[in-house]
Write a protein that holds these residues in place. Structure first.
Motif, PDB file in Angstrom:
ATOM      1  N   GLY A 102     -90.652  -4.510   3.574  1.00  0.00           N
ATOM      2  CA  GLY A 102     -91.252  -4.994   2.335  1.00  0.00           C
ATOM      3  C   GLY A 102     -90.969  -6.443   2.016  1.00  0.00           C
ATOM      4  N   GLU A 103     -90.384  -7.188   2.947  1.00  0.00           N
ATOM      5  CA  GLU A 103     -90.052  -8.585   2.675  1.00  0.00           C
ATOM      6  C   GLU A 103     -91.335  -9.390   2.435  1.00  0.00           C
ATOM      7  OE1 GLU A 103     -86.505 -11.142   4.379  1.00  0.00           O
ATOM      8  OE2 GLU A 103     -88.139 -11.025   5.832  1.00  0.00           O
ATOM      9  N   GLY A 104     -91.411 -10.062   1.297  1.00  0.00           N
ATOM     10  CA  GLY A 104     -92.579 -10.862   0.949  1.00  0.00           C
ATOM     11  C   GLY A 104     -93.699 -10.077   0.300  1.00  0.00           C
ATOM     12  N   LEU A 105     -93.574  -8.765   0.205  1.00  0.00           N
ATOM     13  CA  LEU A 105     -94.630  -7.924  -0.353  1.00  0.00           C
ATOM     14  C   LEU A 105     -94.885  -8.225  -1.821  1.00  0.00           C
ATOM     15  CD1 LEU A 105     -96.585  -5.493  -0.164  1.00  0.00           C
ATOM     16  CD2 LEU A 105     -94.608  -3.997  -0.566  1.00  0.00           C
ATOM     17  N   ALA A 106     -93.821  -8.510  -2.581  1.00  0.00           N
ATOM     18  CA  ALA A 106     -93.990  -8.765  -4.011  1.00  0.00           C
ATOM     19  C   ALA A 106     -94.914  -9.948  -4.274  1.00  0.00           C
ATOM     20  CB  ALA A 106     -92.623  -9.014  -4.661  1.00  0.00           C
ATOM     21  N   ALA A 107     -94.881 -10.942  -3.406  1.00  0.00           N
ATOM     22  CA  ALA A 107     -95.706 -12.138  -3.601  1.00  0.00           C
ATOM     23  C   ALA A 107     -97.107 -11.984  -3.030  1.00  0.00           C
ATOM     24  CB  ALA A 107     -95.018 -13.351  -2.970  1.00  0.00           C
ATOM     25  N   SER A 108     -97.225 -11.348  -1.871  1.00  0.00           N
ATOM     26  CA  SER A 108     -98.514 -11.309  -1.169  1.00  0.00           C
ATOM     27  C   SER A 108     -99.302 -10.026  -1.375  1.00  0.00           C
ATOM     28  CB  SER A 108     -98.284 -11.504   0.333  1.00  0.00           C
ATOM     29  OG  SER A 108     -97.627 -10.364   0.878  1.00  0.00           O
ATOM     30  N   GLY A 109     -98.610  -8.935  -1.694  1.00  0.00           N
ATOM     31  CA  GLY A 109     -99.272  -7.642  -1.797  1.00  0.00           C
ATOM     32  C   GLY A 109     -99.568  -7.001  -0.452  1.00  0.00           C
ATOM     33  N   ARG A 110     -99.060  -7.609   0.635  1.00  0.00           N
ATOM     34  CA  ARG A 110     -99.330  -7.128   1.984  1.00  0.00           C
ATOM     35  C   ARG A 110     -98.039  -7.087   2.806  1.00  0.00           C
ATOM     36  NH1 ARG A 110    -104.534  -7.101   3.512  1.00  0.00           N
ATOM     37  NH2 ARG A 110    -103.983  -7.304   5.725  1.00  0.00           N
ATOM     38  N   LEU A 111     -98.029  -6.234   3.822  1.00  0.00           N
ATOM     39  CA  LEU A 111     -96.948  -6.247   4.795  1.00  0.00           C
ATOM     40  C   LEU A 111     -97.193  -7.415   5.740  1.00  0.00           C
ATOM     41  CD1 LEU A 111     -96.906  -2.440   5.714  1.00  0.00           C
ATOM     42  CD2 LEU A 111     -95.509  -3.597   3.985  1.00  0.00           C
ATOM     43  N   SER A 112     -96.182  -8.224   5.965  1.00  0.00           N
ATOM     44  CA  SER A 112     -96.354  -9.379   6.847  1.00  0.00           C
ATOM     45  C   SER A 112     -96.346  -8.949   8.303  1.00  0.00           C
ATOM     46  CB  SER A 112     -95.244 -10.398   6.604  1.00  0.00           C
ATOM     47  OG  SER A 112     -94.005  -9.913   7.105  1.00  0.00           O
TER      48      SER A 112
END
Length: 388
Positions: A102-112
């Motif tokens: 879930g790293e970065g999910l809060a900002a992008s709404g996507r799995l990186s």
């Protein structure tokens, strides 16, 4: 369920797809894992045959078969493989890796892409273990990161195509039920109401259960979208250069979490004032803080699982960690690099739970969803915990 499944022993220790919410079947899937075919994929565009093959009911053999539970969370990928031993089960293989799905999910709404690659690497290891152990029945679940991500369902399809593992994106309610089933037997003895909580990477679940029954009855529950990864990413990873900066950041975390917990807090305020209230937590946060309480030189599950700790001690440790410089936290035993930047968010969530449910002591469980899945599979039950 406590009467059926006492604590496990470890032999090695010294949704139907629907948009971004994904699969949410809420059912226990019975699978046999087999080595995937190395033949050319079918030309009609169909997905490669999964390693997970459904077993007809009549083909089940003895309880000496191996069972498996896989939990792909927002921060960790964990696998347990076990065999029933009378009323117990014995773990014969296990795997755990920090993948930060879930790293970065809060900002992008996507799995990186990077996060998905990390998770797939761990799942490849799990798939090989499942095949090597000739697992008879298994269930593999994904939680908050895949529930929230716009590409969560697509990632689940990719996992099945590349590893043969059929992940089920479970609902927050089912996640709470499985966590309770996996650890409720560690609740401190007593007759008062009890709350069991699970601080995850992307969400936190709180469950109020009715005392006095062998199988817990859920009276109320809540899930909020704050876990150690989602809360850290939302507030920001920069901690500032001073103790005052770190304290201000911690207070922002506490405010966000407390606001989300408020409806549940209002509903359980009467129960929280009863005598003999009990509290049990399962998560990396509570096991890490319990290790610091014991001053362990390195993590020891046998010392931590089932431990009862004064709640005041857990608060004191949380406050101390919240203002400590990151480089100092990394030097602490049982924290290290993996947890140094996330443990502060866990502390903020834990303190907010203690505000809601002011028990004098906190039970610590190094078990949860995976054990709940195993107990469900071994009992052959689709609804292991009754709700009101």
């Amino acid at each position: 369920m406590a009467g059926l499944f006492p604590p496990d022993t470890n032999k090695n220790s010294g949704r139907k797809t629907g948009g971004k919410r994904g699969r949410s079947s809420g059912k226990v899937a019975d699978f046999r894992y087999k080595r995937p075919s190395q033949s050319t994929p079918p030309s009609n565009g169909a997905a490669p045959k999964s390693v997970a093959q459904v077993i007809p009911q009549g083909d089940r053999s003895t309880r000496r078969q191996a069972y498996a539970a896989l939990d792909l969370g927002t921060n960790n990928c964990r696998l347990l493989i076990a065999r029933p031993e009378g009323e117990h089960f014995t773990v014969i293989d296990a795997f755990s890796r920090v993948v930060r799905l879930g790293e970065g999910l809060a900002a992008s709404g996507r799995l990186s892409d990077e996060a998905m690659d990390r998770a797939l690497g761990a799942l490849q290891v799990c798939a090989e273990k499942l095949r090597r152990r000739n697992v008879f029945l298994a269930r593999s679940v994904a939680t908050e990161a895949c529930r929230r991500a716009a590409n969560g369902a697509a990632f689940i399809d990719r996992v099945r195509a590349e590893t043969g593992i059929a992940l089920d994106i479970i609902s927050a309610q089912e996640e709470a039920r499985l966590a309770v089933l996996g650890c409720h037997i560690l609740l401190e003895q007593g007759h008062g109401p009890a709350v069991i909580f699970d601080i995850g990477g992307g969400s936190t679940e709180l469950v109020l259960i009715e005392p006095g029954e062998r199988v817990p009855r859920i009276i109320d529950w809540a899930s909020v979208p704050w876990g150690v990864v989602s809360l850290t990413d939302t507030v920001g990873r920069g901690e500032g250069s001073s103790e005052a900066d770190r304290l201000e950041r911690y207070n922002r975390m506490r405010m966000l979490v407390s606001d989300s917990f408020a409806p549940f807090a209002e509903r359980v305020v009467g129960a929280s004032r009863a005598e003999d209230i009990r509290l049990l937590g399962t998560s990396g946060t509570v096991t890490t803080l319990a290790s610091l309480h014991l001053e362990l030189p390195q993590y020891d599950r046998r010392a931590v699982d089932g431990l009862i700790v004064p709640a005041a001690s857990m608060r004191d440790i949380s406050v101390r960690l919240s203002t400590m410089a990151p480089e100092d936290r990394r030097q602490l035993p049982c924290i290290g690099n993996d947890r140094a930047d996330l443990v502060v968010a866990g502390c903020a969530i834990l303190e907010s739970i203690l505000d809601i449910w002011p028990a004098e002591k906190l039970g610590v469980a190094d078990r949860g969803i995976r054990e709940g899945i195993l107990r469900s599979l071994m009992a052959g039950s689709l609804t292991p915990i009754r709700s009101q």
